[in-house]
Enzyme design. Structure first.
Site, PDB file in Angstrom:
ATOM      1  N   ARG A 151      -0.541  14.638  12.626  1.00 44.22           N
ATOM      2  CA  ARG A 151       0.083  14.485  11.299  1.00 44.22           C
ATOM      3  C   ARG A 151       0.098  15.776  10.469  1.00 44.22           C
ATOM      4  O   ARG A 151      -0.545  15.883   9.430  1.00 44.22           O
ATOM      5  CB  ARG A 151      -0.590  13.345  10.531  1.00 44.22           C
ATOM      6  CG  ARG A 151      -0.505  12.047  11.288  1.00 44.22           C
ATOM      7  CD  ARG A 151      -1.067  10.879  10.544  1.00 44.22           C
ATOM      8  NE  ARG A 151      -0.165  10.364   9.535  1.00 44.22           N
ATOM      9  CZ  ARG A 151      -0.467   9.355   8.722  1.00 44.22           C
ATOM     10  NH1 ARG A 151      -1.639   8.794   8.794  1.00 44.22           N
ATOM     11  NH2 ARG A 151       0.399   8.932   7.835  1.00 44.22           N
ATOM     12  N   LYS A 192       0.849  -1.209   0.000  1.00 44.17           N
ATOM     13  CA  LYS A 192       0.000   0.000   0.000  1.00 44.17           C
ATOM     14  C   LYS A 192       0.879   1.252   0.000  1.00 44.17           C
ATOM     15  O   LYS A 192       0.689   2.151  -0.814  1.00 44.17           O
ATOM     16  CB  LYS A 192      -0.885   0.012   1.255  1.00 44.17           C
ATOM     17  CG  LYS A 192      -1.525   1.362   1.554  1.00 44.17           C
ATOM     18  CD  LYS A 192      -2.412   1.324   2.778  1.00 44.17           C
ATOM     19  CE  LYS A 192      -1.767   1.654   4.083  1.00 44.17           C
ATOM     20  NZ  LYS A 192      -1.477   3.065   4.331  1.00 44.17           N
ATOM     21  N   ASN A 193       1.840   1.286   0.916  1.00 45.79           N
ATOM     22  CA  ASN A 193       2.605   2.527   1.100  1.00 45.79           C
ATOM     23  C   ASN A 193       3.613   2.773  -0.020  1.00 45.79           C
ATOM     24  O   ASN A 193       4.208   3.859  -0.097  1.00 45.79           O
ATOM     25  CB  ASN A 193       3.277   2.528   2.475  1.00 45.79           C
ATOM     26  CG  ASN A 193       2.241   2.698   3.569  1.00 45.79           C
ATOM     27  OD1 ASN A 193       1.095   3.048   3.289  1.00 45.79           O
ATOM     28  ND2 ASN A 193       2.633   2.435   4.801  1.00 45.79           N
ATOM     29  N   ASP A 216       4.164   0.950  11.973  1.00 48.29           N
ATOM     30  CA  ASP A 216       2.936   0.315  11.468  1.00 48.29           C
ATOM     31  C   ASP A 216       2.752  -1.088  12.041  1.00 48.29           C
ATOM     32  O   ASP A 216       1.645  -1.624  12.041  1.00 48.29           O
ATOM     33  CB  ASP A 216       2.952   0.242   9.933  1.00 48.29           C
ATOM     34  CG  ASP A 216       2.902   1.628   9.305  1.00 48.29           C
ATOM     35  OD1 ASP A 216       2.598   2.594  10.028  1.00 48.29           O
ATOM     36  OD2 ASP A 216       3.171   1.740   8.097  1.00 48.29           O
ATOM     37  N   CYS A 246      -5.637  12.855  11.920  1.00 48.60           N
ATOM     38  CA  CYS A 246      -6.185  11.517  11.682  1.00 48.60           C
ATOM     39  C   CYS A 246      -6.159  10.712  12.950  1.00 48.60           C
ATOM     40  O   CYS A 246      -5.780  11.200  14.013  1.00 48.60           O
ATOM     41  CB  CYS A 246      -5.474  10.832  10.539  1.00 48.60           C
ATOM     42  SG  CYS A 246      -3.933  10.124  11.042  1.00 48.60           S
ATOM     43  N   ARG A 274      -9.161  -0.217   4.234  1.00 50.65           N
ATOM     44  CA  ARG A 274      -8.360   0.845   3.579  1.00 50.65           C
ATOM     45  C   ARG A 274      -7.011   0.308   3.148  1.00 50.65           C
ATOM     46  O   ARG A 274      -6.417   0.807   2.194  1.00 50.65           O
ATOM     47  CB  ARG A 274      -8.084   1.990   4.566  1.00 50.65           C
ATOM     48  CG  ARG A 274      -9.280   2.752   4.984  1.00 50.65           C
ATOM     49  CD  ARG A 274      -8.813   3.976   5.715  1.00 50.65           C
ATOM     50  NE  ARG A 274      -8.309   4.896   4.720  1.00 50.65           N
ATOM     51  CZ  ARG A 274      -8.711   6.132   4.576  1.00 50.65           C
ATOM     52  NH1 ARG A 274      -9.597   6.627   5.373  1.00 50.65           N
ATOM     53  NH2 ARG A 274      -8.203   6.887   3.640  1.00 50.65           N
TER      54      ARG A 274
HETATM   55  C1  EPZ Z   1       4.047   7.018   6.046  1.00 51.14           C
HETATM   56  O1  EPZ Z   1       3.260   8.089   6.529  1.00 51.14           O
HETATM   57  C2  EPZ Z   1       3.119   5.834   5.940  1.00 51.14           C
HETATM   58  N1  EPZ Z   1       2.043   6.144   5.028  1.00 51.14           N
HETATM   59  C3  EPZ Z   1       2.577   5.484   7.307  1.00 51.14           C
HETATM   60  O2  EPZ Z   1       1.789   4.308   7.167  1.00 51.14           O
HETATM   61  C4  EPZ Z   1       3.751   5.186   8.242  1.00 51.14           C
HETATM   62  O3  EPZ Z   1       3.265   4.955   9.533  1.00 51.14           O
HETATM   63  C5  EPZ Z   1       4.721   6.380   8.261  1.00 51.14           C
HETATM   64  O4  EPZ Z   1       5.121   6.710   6.909  1.00 51.14           O
HETATM   65  C6  EPZ Z   1       5.965   6.142   9.076  1.00 51.14           C
HETATM   66  O5  EPZ Z   1       6.630   5.015   8.619  1.00 51.14           O
HETATM   67  C7  EPZ Z   1       2.256   6.043   3.726  1.00 51.14           C
HETATM   68  O6  EPZ Z   1       3.327   5.738   3.246  1.00 51.14           O
HETATM   69  C8  EPZ Z   1       1.107   6.291   2.825  1.00 51.14           C
HETATM   70  P1  EPZ Z   1       5.968  10.530   8.109  1.00 51.14           P
HETATM   71  P2  EPZ Z   1       3.813   9.587   6.494  1.00 51.14           P
HETATM   72  O7  EPZ Z   1       5.854  11.782   7.309  1.00 51.14           O
HETATM   73  O8  EPZ Z   1       4.615   9.774   5.279  1.00 51.14           O
HETATM   74  C9  EPZ Z   1       5.665  13.808  11.609  1.00 51.14           C
HETATM   75  C10 EPZ Z   1       0.018   2.827   7.733  1.00 51.14           C
HETATM   76  O9  EPZ Z   1      -0.526   2.337   8.742  1.00 51.14           O
HETATM   77  N2  EPZ Z   1       5.571  14.795  10.528  1.00 51.14           N
HETATM   78  O10 EPZ Z   1       7.221   9.751   8.042  1.00 51.14           O
HETATM   79  O11 EPZ Z   1       2.663  10.481   6.717  1.00 51.14           O
HETATM   80  C11 EPZ Z   1       4.407  12.953  11.667  1.00 51.14           C
HETATM   81  O12 EPZ Z   1       3.367  13.591  12.359  1.00 51.14           O
HETATM   82  C12 EPZ Z   1       0.559   4.188   7.815  1.00 51.14           C
HETATM   83  O13 EPZ Z   1       0.118   2.246   6.649  1.00 51.14           O
HETATM   84  C13 EPZ Z   1       5.570  16.143  10.860  1.00 51.14           C
HETATM   85  O14 EPZ Z   1       5.654  16.533  12.022  1.00 51.14           O
HETATM   86  O15 EPZ Z   1       4.728   9.559   7.772  1.00 51.14           O
HETATM   87  C14 EPZ Z   1       4.910  11.709  12.341  1.00 51.14           C
HETATM   88  O16 EPZ Z   1       4.941  11.904  13.721  1.00 51.14           O
HETATM   89  C15 EPZ Z   1      -0.089   5.156   8.631  1.00 51.14           C
HETATM   90  N3  EPZ Z   1       5.454  17.055   9.847  1.00 51.14           N
HETATM   91  C16 EPZ Z   1       6.340  11.590  11.812  1.00 51.14           C
HETATM   92  O17 EPZ Z   1       6.697  12.890  11.339  1.00 51.14           O
HETATM   93  C17 EPZ Z   1       5.357  16.670   8.543  1.00 51.14           C
HETATM   94  O18 EPZ Z   1       5.266  17.557   7.669  1.00 51.14           O
HETATM   95  C18 EPZ Z   1       6.517  10.585  10.670  1.00 51.14           C
HETATM   96  O19 EPZ Z   1       5.638  10.886   9.610  1.00 51.14           O
HETATM   97  C19 EPZ Z   1       5.371  15.296   8.220  1.00 51.14           C
HETATM   98  C20 EPZ Z   1       5.498  14.373   9.243  1.00 51.14           C
END
Ligand code: EPZ
Length: 419
Positions: free
Chosen positions: A121, A22-23, A305, A116, A397
């Site tokens: 996020r 998915k990711n 995850d 979410c 999802r």
């Molecule tokens: C990706 O989300 C995955 N989703 C998530 O999968 C996964 O948990 C996550 O990476 C971490 O591995 C997809 O790939 C579609 P991040 P992403 O930006 O890209 C903070 C699942 O269950 N952050 O690495 O959104 C954020 O809040 C899921 O399949 C900011 O503060 O994750 C989090 O605490 C859900 N500001 C951390 O960084 C930003 O602008 C990591 O988020 C962006 C992120």
């Protein structure tokens, strides 16, 4: 609302195949917007999130067809650069379309994907990176208007190795006449998959899988190509845990072993016997699982995850386990549902202390998010009696036919329409 009805106590036993990630599929679908040609994708999972992505891409002007399990995307006639708010809100990952649309159209209008179920996020890292690329950003009435007239050469250093922000920079910078370096980039395998498809389209990206990524912009991408999305490492981890928690025996094919090693090491610590072959994994779980400690970290650390899923297995392990969630601030909601099934858990900030019980009780529970929902399925497979999990839309999802896959492996699980 749909529910799963699960009668616990059956072992998960047999052979299965992993689905596509998915990711990885979501950013790869976004990348097809950069290609002024036809991209054929194999192994895109048939799940709710990919369907939302198709809806948005069709609105932008992509023609999307499905043929014999392959997805064919023709992005030659893209004529829209605006993502409507109602679609933007349906899926957090819609934000990675912004980079792709900016790359292709030099303009993009979108709104905040919103908070979410697992945390607030924010997208500040994405927007800061766009500004560092020289993209002009204006915000008005909740809409974000981006204009990329001329990008800047240079280096973008991420405060945190955000997966989405790394993908967005790659997508925005691929079609430009500049060279951009990302420092402290996310190293997740999904970033490598994104680099691989863009390079197959004719892009010039190197370094994915390390902290330093270099994007040498190209004028255009105009190729007809076929690409296979990598296997879903979290689905594989979920199926392994399903066998572990039911004292089962599973063999999974189409696995990239190097992607799942952090999960394998923990399952071995918990007492499972694991055999690794080139593209397959087998797990045998004979005895009661043993407690262990988990700390989630960016890749190559233990994936966030998998946190709810392994915690569900630790809930019936012998001894006390300590789980620390370092990535998302609100990823323990599912624990209050697990408590209804008898779990003995205490939460202190980012730490969950889990004292293993012998077996879960069946109960009526509610999925609170995608992976938390999967954690409940596992507990229900172990439980004594019939568990009803409501709100399983969250699970649909991100998991392709999870009920059918588990049923073929011996589980007594059915999807029911209505609560
Ligand atoms: C990706 O989300 C995955 N989703 C998530 O999968 C996964 O948990 C996550 O990476 C971490 O591995 C997809 O790939 C579609 P991040 P992403 O930006 O890209 C903070 C699942 O269950 N952050 O690495 O959104 C954020 O809040 C899921 O399949 C900011 O503060 O994750 C989090 O605490 C859900 N500001 C951390 O960084 C930003 O602008 C990591 O988020 C962006 C992120």
């Amino acid at each position: 609302m749909q529910s799963y009805i699960i009668k616990g106590g059956e072992k998960i036993e047999g052979k299965t195949n992993s689905s596509g990630s998915k990711n990885s599929s979501l950013p790869i679908l976004a990348a097809t917007i950069l290609n002024k040609g036809k991209t054929t994708l194999k192994n895109v999972p048939n799940i709710h999130d990919t369907k939302i992505m198709f809806d948005i891409m069709k609105l932008l002007g992509c023609n999307i067809q499905e043929e014999k399990g392959k997805i064919i995307i023709d992005s030659r006639n893209i004529d829209n650069y605006e993502i409507p708010d109602e679609l933007m809100r349906q899926m957090r990952s819609s934000v990675i379309l912004a980079g792709a649309i900016l790359g292709r159209c030099k303009k993009a209008t979108f709104s905040y994907p919103g908070g979410c179920d697992i945390g607030s996020r924010p997208i500040d890292l994405h927007l800061k990176a766009f500004k560092d690329l020289g993209i002009d950003i204006k915000e008005e009435n909740g809409e974000i208007y981006c204009q990329a007239d001329d990008m800047l050469d240079g280096t973008i250093t991420l405060d945190f190795p955000s997966v989405g922000a790394t993908e967005n920079i790659i997508l925005a910078a691929t079609l430009s006449n500049k060279t951009i370096c990302i420092k402290n980039a996310a190293m997740e395998p999904e970033i490598v998959d994104l680099q691989n498809i863009i390079n197959k389209m004719g892009g010039n990206i190197s370094g994915a899988g390390t902290k330093d990524i270099k994007i040498v912009g190209v004028e255009k991408l105009e190729k007809e190509l076929e690409y296979e999305v990598m296997p879903d490492r979290i689905e594989i981890g979920t199926l392994l845990c399903a066998a572990a928690i039911t004292k089962g025996n599973i063999n999974i094919k189409n696995v990239r072993i190097e992607h799942i090693l952090p999960i394998v090491y923990k399952l071995e610590e918990m007492g499972c016997e694991i055999t690794l072959k080139e593209k397959e994994i087998s797990l045998i779980s004979k005895n009661r699982l043993k407690a262990c400690n988990i700390k989630t970290m960016p890749y190559p650390g233990f994936p966030t995850d998998m946190q709810p899923i392994i915690a569900s297995a630790l809930g019936v392990a012998k001894g006390t386990s300590i789980v620390v969630e370092n990535i998302f601030e609100n990823r323990y909601k599912y624990l209050s549902e697990l408590k209804r099934m008898g779990a003995k858990v205490a939460i202190e900030g980012r730490t969950a202390i889990i004292k293993g019980i012998k077996r879960y009780d069946s109960a009526k529970v509610e999925a609170t998010d995608l992976r938390g929902g999967a954690a409940l399925i596992l507990a229900a497979l172990n439980a004594n009696g019939k568990t009803i999990i409501s709100n399983v839309g969250y699970i649909l999802r991100g998991y392709e036919n999870i009920d059918e896959k588990l049923r073929k492996l011996g589980a007594n699980i059915y999807l029911r329409e209505g609560e």
